[in-house]
Each structure stands twice: as C-alpha cells, then as structure tokens.
Motif scaffolding. Structure first.
Motif, short mmCIF file in Angstrom:
data_model
loop_
_atom_site.label_atom_id
_atom_site.label_comp_id
_atom_site.label_asym_id
_atom_site.label_seq_id
_atom_site.Cartn_x
_atom_site.Cartn_y
_atom_site.Cartn_z
N ASP A 287 0.83 -1.20 0.00
CA ASP A 287 0.00 0.00 0.00
C ASP A 287 0.88 1.27 0.00
OD1 ASP A 287 -2.99 0.95 0.73
OD2 ASP A 287 -1.56 2.17 1.84
N TYR A 288 0.66 2.14 -0.96
CA TYR A 288 1.51 3.32 -1.18
C TYR A 288 1.60 4.18 0.08
CZ TYR A 288 3.39 7.06 -4.30
OH TYR A 288 4.18 8.00 -4.94
N ARG A 289 0.43 4.48 0.66
CA ARG A 289 0.45 5.35 1.82
C ARG A 289 1.14 4.68 3.00
NH1 ARG A 289 -2.36 5.39 6.38
NH2 ARG A 289 -2.43 7.32 7.60
N HIS A 290 0.94 3.38 3.16
CA HIS A 290 1.60 2.66 4.26
C HIS A 290 3.12 2.78 4.12
CE1 HIS A 290 2.74 -0.47 7.09
NE2 HIS A 290 3.48 -0.99 6.13
N ILE A 291 3.62 2.63 2.89
CA ILE A 291 5.07 2.69 2.69
C ILE A 291 5.60 4.06 3.10
CG2 ILE A 291 6.89 2.70 0.92
CD1 ILE A 291 5.22 0.50 -0.50
N GLU A 292 4.92 5.12 2.66
CA GLU A 292 5.39 6.46 3.02
C GLU A 292 5.22 6.73 4.51
OE1 GLU A 292 5.82 9.39 -0.57
OE2 GLU A 292 3.95 9.73 0.52
N ASP A 293 4.04 6.37 5.01
CA ASP A 293 3.66 6.76 6.36
C ASP A 293 4.34 5.94 7.45
OD1 ASP A 293 1.81 8.88 6.64
OD2 ASP A 293 0.76 7.60 8.10
N LEU A 295 6.99 3.55 6.89
CA LEU A 295 8.35 3.08 6.67
C LEU A 295 9.36 4.20 6.45
CD1 LEU A 295 7.65 0.04 4.28
CD2 LEU A 295 7.49 0.16 6.77
N LEU A 296 8.88 5.41 6.14
CA LEU A 296 9.79 6.52 5.87
C LEU A 296 9.70 7.57 6.98
CD1 LEU A 296 9.14 7.23 2.05
CD2 LEU A 296 11.18 6.13 3.04
N ALA A 297 10.80 8.28 7.17
CA ALA A 297 10.78 9.43 8.09
C ALA A 297 9.91 10.53 7.48
CB ALA A 297 12.20 9.94 8.29
N PRO A 298 9.29 11.39 8.32
CA PRO A 298 8.39 12.43 7.81
C PRO A 298 8.99 13.26 6.67
CG PRO A 298 8.23 12.33 10.19
CD PRO A 298 9.30 11.34 9.80
N ALA A 299 10.28 13.58 6.76
CA ALA A 299 10.91 14.43 5.73
C ALA A 299 10.97 13.74 4.37
CB ALA A 299 12.32 14.82 6.18
N ASP A 300 10.88 12.41 4.36
CA ASP A 300 10.98 11.65 3.10
C ASP A 300 9.62 11.37 2.46
OD1 ASP A 300 13.77 11.49 3.17
OD2 ASP A 300 13.74 9.69 4.43
N ARG A 301 8.55 11.81 3.10
CA ARG A 301 7.21 11.54 2.55
C ARG A 301 6.80 12.62 1.56
NH1 ARG A 301 4.91 10.63 8.62
NH2 ARG A 301 6.33 8.91 9.09
N HIS A 302 6.15 12.20 0.49
CA HIS A 302 5.72 13.17 -0.51
C HIS A 302 4.25 13.57 -0.30
CE1 HIS A 302 5.48 15.41 -4.17
NE2 HIS A 302 4.57 14.62 -4.69
N TYR A 303 3.41 12.59 0.09
CA TYR A 303 1.97 12.86 0.20
C TYR A 303 1.56 12.89 1.67
CZ TYR A 303 1.89 11.75 -4.77
OH TYR A 303 2.12 11.75 -6.13
N ASN A 304 0.80 13.92 2.06
CA ASN A 304 0.36 13.97 3.45
C ASN A 304 -1.06 13.41 3.58
OD1 ASN A 304 -1.33 15.93 2.45
ND2 ASN A 304 -0.17 17.64 3.26
N GLU A 305 -1.54 13.37 4.81
CA GLU A 305 -2.85 12.76 5.09
C GLU A 305 -3.98 13.49 4.35
OE1 GLU A 305 -5.51 10.08 6.37
OE2 GLU A 305 -3.34 9.92 6.32
#
Length: 501
Positions: A287-293, A295-305
């Motif tokens: 799941d795309y959002r799961h990977i960002e949310d 598995l990644l640090a906040p600074a590495d996320r592209h899409y927010n909630e």
C-alpha cells in the motif's frame, strides 16, 4: 512495449521489493532477469497478495481476483521470459462468460459468441445490436491504443502524457469524457446500461465520473471473452512466483518491512522483522500510503494525510467464502446480482460512504467449471458486495448482510442453501487493513476517475527519495490484475533506467 528483456550490462545491483502481489512479483522477475539481485519481502505467510488462496475441508478458495480478462496482458508478460500461458496453466473460456440477474429474477446470460450477444441486445432494444458492435469497436480501438501505448507510460509528468501524439490519442480515447454519457449515446434500456456499467462500479467510481476510456473493459469482457485458469487464480500467482524464482528472485515470506533507512535522499537499508538488508533501489508494491507513512521518516514523505483524504478510492468489499455440501444448478460461474437500484448503491459507496440499503453483489461459483476447488457433489461460493472504504465492520454487521445476501441468493436459486453450508468465513475492511495495510481497508486501490487517471495518480517514483519506486493499485495504471502486472513492469523499467545511469 513487448521489449524482450535484453542481457544486462553493468554491475549487479541489489533491489528490494516490498509485497508479493502481482505488481511486486512482475517487477521482481524483470529485474532479476536483467541480472540484478532481487529480494521480495512479504509480510504474509504466502505469496499472491490479494490473490492468495486458502484451503479448508476440501475446498480451495481464491481470496481475491476471480475474473480473468485481458488475456493478452498475461501472454505478453510471460512472452518476455520465453514462456506462454499454456506452459503453466490451462485457460478455459467460459460460456456463458457471466450472467446478470435483473429485478424480478430475469437472468441474462452473456454468451461467449459475440454475435449471439448482439442478437440478445437486439431482443431487448431495437437497433442495439449495431450499436453494440460500434460501442465494442470503439472499445477495441481504446484497448489496442491504450493498452499498447498509453498504459505502459510511467505517468511522471503532464508533458510526457501530453506529447502531441498521446494528447490526440487522449482525446480520441476519451480520457477526459464521462463513461456514463458515452454509454447513454448507445443504449437506453436500463438492463443494457447496467451490463455495460458494471465493470466501472466494481472497479471504483461513479460511471459519470469515470473516463469513457474504460469502455476498453467492455471490449475485453464481451469480445475477447471471460476466461478461467483451471485450478483457480492462485495458479496464476504461483506462475508469477515460479518465473521470478527461475530468474533468481529470493522470496522472504512472513517477513515484514519495518523501516526504510535513508541518508541524503536515498534508501540504503531495508529493516525487516528479522534482518537489515542493503539495497540500491526499492520497489514498494505494498500500500503506497503505508510505505510512506509507516516506513519513511516524515521528511521523506511526498503525500500527506490531507492528500489521501481528498482522493476517491475504489470500493472495499464484504466477502464471504462458503463451502456448500450440494450442487446449486441455477448458478453460473460468474453471477452479478443487479436486482436492486444500481444508482443508489453507487451513491452509498462513493458519496454517502455508508453501509448499503439494498446492495448489488456478485457470486462466483468456480466449482461449475473446476472440480478441483470443491469436494465431489459440493459447491464453492465466493460472494462479494462492494462497499465504501473506511466503514466499521463488526461481526453483527457482517452477519446482517450475510442474511440479506443469502435471502436473495436462495430466492434466485429456488432452494435453501444456508442449511447446507459446511464452511464459512467472512472478510472485510478490517481484514484488508490487517493483511495488506490497505488505506481505509480499500480492496481495489484508487478509483479511475476523470481527475485520477494516468498522470494524476500518485507518482510512480518518489520525488523525495531518489531510489524509491512504487507499483500496485494505488499508482498507474490502476486497479485489477492486468493493470497490476503492467504497473510492476513499468516500475521495473524505471528502476532499470535509474540503475543503468
């Protein structure tokens, strides 16, 4: 795009793939075949993602996909590895392809023979046979163009999508016009419209918000035909796994990825429940959002909630897996129950986001075609009711809908079924969350709406992390097994470009 895979030049790189669904397995096979060292991490005990299977009391249940459309997409994928479908499983064309149950219990069988279907349309509405031929010819043009040129584009930027040739095609392919308006130029009878619009309802959006491009689905389902892989969809998943393994992919099941460690905008280690693994590139097919949310640090996320909340999701669903100790002669392999108001159910899924008043539903009975999925004299049933994402799904609600659906199924079958059920399991929103980290428990990813097609889908490549790529139903081209296979292929080719630079 059927580039046969070429020999790999340059060094062997380590690629991690998160998730062993169709997208992840397709990507892993291509990358390994090019000489890279590929490891697939899968949190569940078995591969296949939503196409997992389970067996109990002599029944084998496909947990997710059950419709085999677009056979050429599978063929093209296997062809890259010098294989064809028939090397791995036997494909049987279903006749009827499927049946639609209308109000009052009227059943329309969709014959495998297209001319017979045209005749059936003509009986329902004068002039509809010719209109169906035109509608399907238009769908075929979209399929040939869309499936061969457009769909294999990574959708990075509006400029790539709008290269003049593609922009001209986009207009001809009706990427920007509405499916329901398009269908209504051809047909008036509500039964014919329901039949034409059902793939859209099940793949996620109100027909009026879906691009007319998706009449390519009707071409595939009504003209190419509806197929079934003998042994079930699990056989198809196993084939992807085996092709990947032959190419050298290592599968690590029951191993959850917990963190992607980055420095200077690049992932260098994947941390799982049992190991820490170095990686040169990552494909996230979970799941795309799961990977960002997660598995990644906040600074590495592209899409927010806010972004995710503003998206239109394809439905989730309530599923029942049932083992029945007798045969049910009235059932076809695929049965669509459209004996209630299509528009109301669609509103409740996409607009009101509530449990439906009078749901449409789908019953798959693979034991009609395949004796291996049920003990002799028994029937294997998979019942699916599309619902909005994010709904609470406690046991009493599941039970309430079970009774509603079984009432209607028994009425149609003309016999009692509930007393003959020897195995029963339900699956719903919270299970999609637990098993797949699915955002709001979605079953089919993001809806293919006019505002979320192609370039408007979440990016295939992370704008923040240079060696992180995405595949699967939340990115291009969208929900369904063939699109997932295509998505994995696109992601793999993007990774190869990145690694070869």
């Amino acid at each position: 795009m059927s580039h046969t895979l070429h020999d790999h030049h340059g060094g062997k790189k380590a690629v991690g793939v998160i998730g062993a669904g169709f997208a992840g397995m397709a990507a892993s096979a291509i990358l390994a075949y090019q000489g890279h060292q590929v490891t697939v991490f899968e949190k569940n005990d078995t591969i296949g993602g939503r196409a997992r299977t389970f067996s109990d009391q002599g029944f084998t249940f496909d947990m997710g996909p059950s419709w085999y459309w677009m056979p050429d997409v599978y063929e093209r994928f296997f062809g890259q590895f010098g294989h064809s479908v028939s090397d791995w499983y036997q494909l049987r064309q279903l006749d009827p392809g499927f049946a639609v149950v209308f109000p009052g219990g009227e059943v329309m069988d969709i014959p495998a023979d297209f001319e017979a279907l045209c005749a059936r349309f003509e009986e329902i509405e004068t002039g509809a046979a010719d209109k169906l031929r035109r509608f399907i010819a238009d769908g075929e043009f979209k399929y040939e163009t869309g499936m061969h040129d457009m769909v294999y584009k990574p959708g990075h930027s509006i400029t790539e999508f709008m290269s003049l040739r593609l922009f001209g095609q986009a207009l001809r392919l009706q990427v920007f016009s509405s499916f329901s308006k398009h269908a209504r130029r051809f047909f008036k009878d509500p039964r014919l419209l329901a039949l034409i619009e059902f793939p859209v309802l099940f793949l996620g959006a109100m027909p009026k918000d879906t691009p007319a491009l998706y009449s390519l689905m009707n071409y595939s389902g009504l003209k190419q035909g509806t197929f079934y892989p003998m042994g079930g969809f699990g056989k198809v998943a196993d084939t992807f796994r085996d092709i990947a393994r032959q190419a050298g992919v290592e599968f690590r099941t029951a191993e959850t990825v917990e963190k992607l460690e980055t420095s200077n905008g690049k992932i260098h280690h994947i941390h799982t429940t049992s190991a820490s693994v170095a990686a040169d590139a990552i494909i996230g097919s979970a799941d795309y959002r799961h990977i960002e949310d997660a598995l990644l640090a906040p600074a590495d996320r592209h899409y927010n909630e806010t972004y995710w909340q503003s998206r239109t999701f394809a439905p989730s669903c309530l599923l029942f897996y049932l083992g029945v100790n007798k045969r049910i002669p009235k059932l076809r392999h695929h049965n669509l129950f459209f004996d209630q108001d299509f528009g109301l159910h669609a509103e409740e899924i996409y607009k009101d986001k509530k449990w439906p008043t009078a749901p449409l539903f789908y019953v798959c009975c693979p034991s009609v075609t395949d004796p291996s999925v049920a003990p002799e004299g028994c029937e294997n049933l998979f019942i699916l009711m599309p619902i909005a994402t994010g709904l609470p799904d406690p046991e009493p609600i599941r039970e309430h809908y079970y009774q509603i659906l079984m009432d209607r199924l028994e009425k149609f079958a003309g016999e009692t079924i509930r007393d003959h059920i020897v195995y029963r399991k339900s699956y719903c929103v919270s299970d999609f969350k637990n098993d797949y980290n699915a955002y709001q428990g979605n079953a089919y990813g993001l809806a293919n709406t006019l505002r979320q097609t192609a370039v408007f889908k979440p990016k295939l490549r992370s704008p923040k992390v240079s060696n992180l790529f995405f595949a699967g139903q939340l990115t291009v081209p969208g929900p369904g097994v063939p699109p997932a296979i295509i998505s994995g292929s696109i992601a793999a080719h993007e990774v190869l470009k990145y690694l070869n630079n």
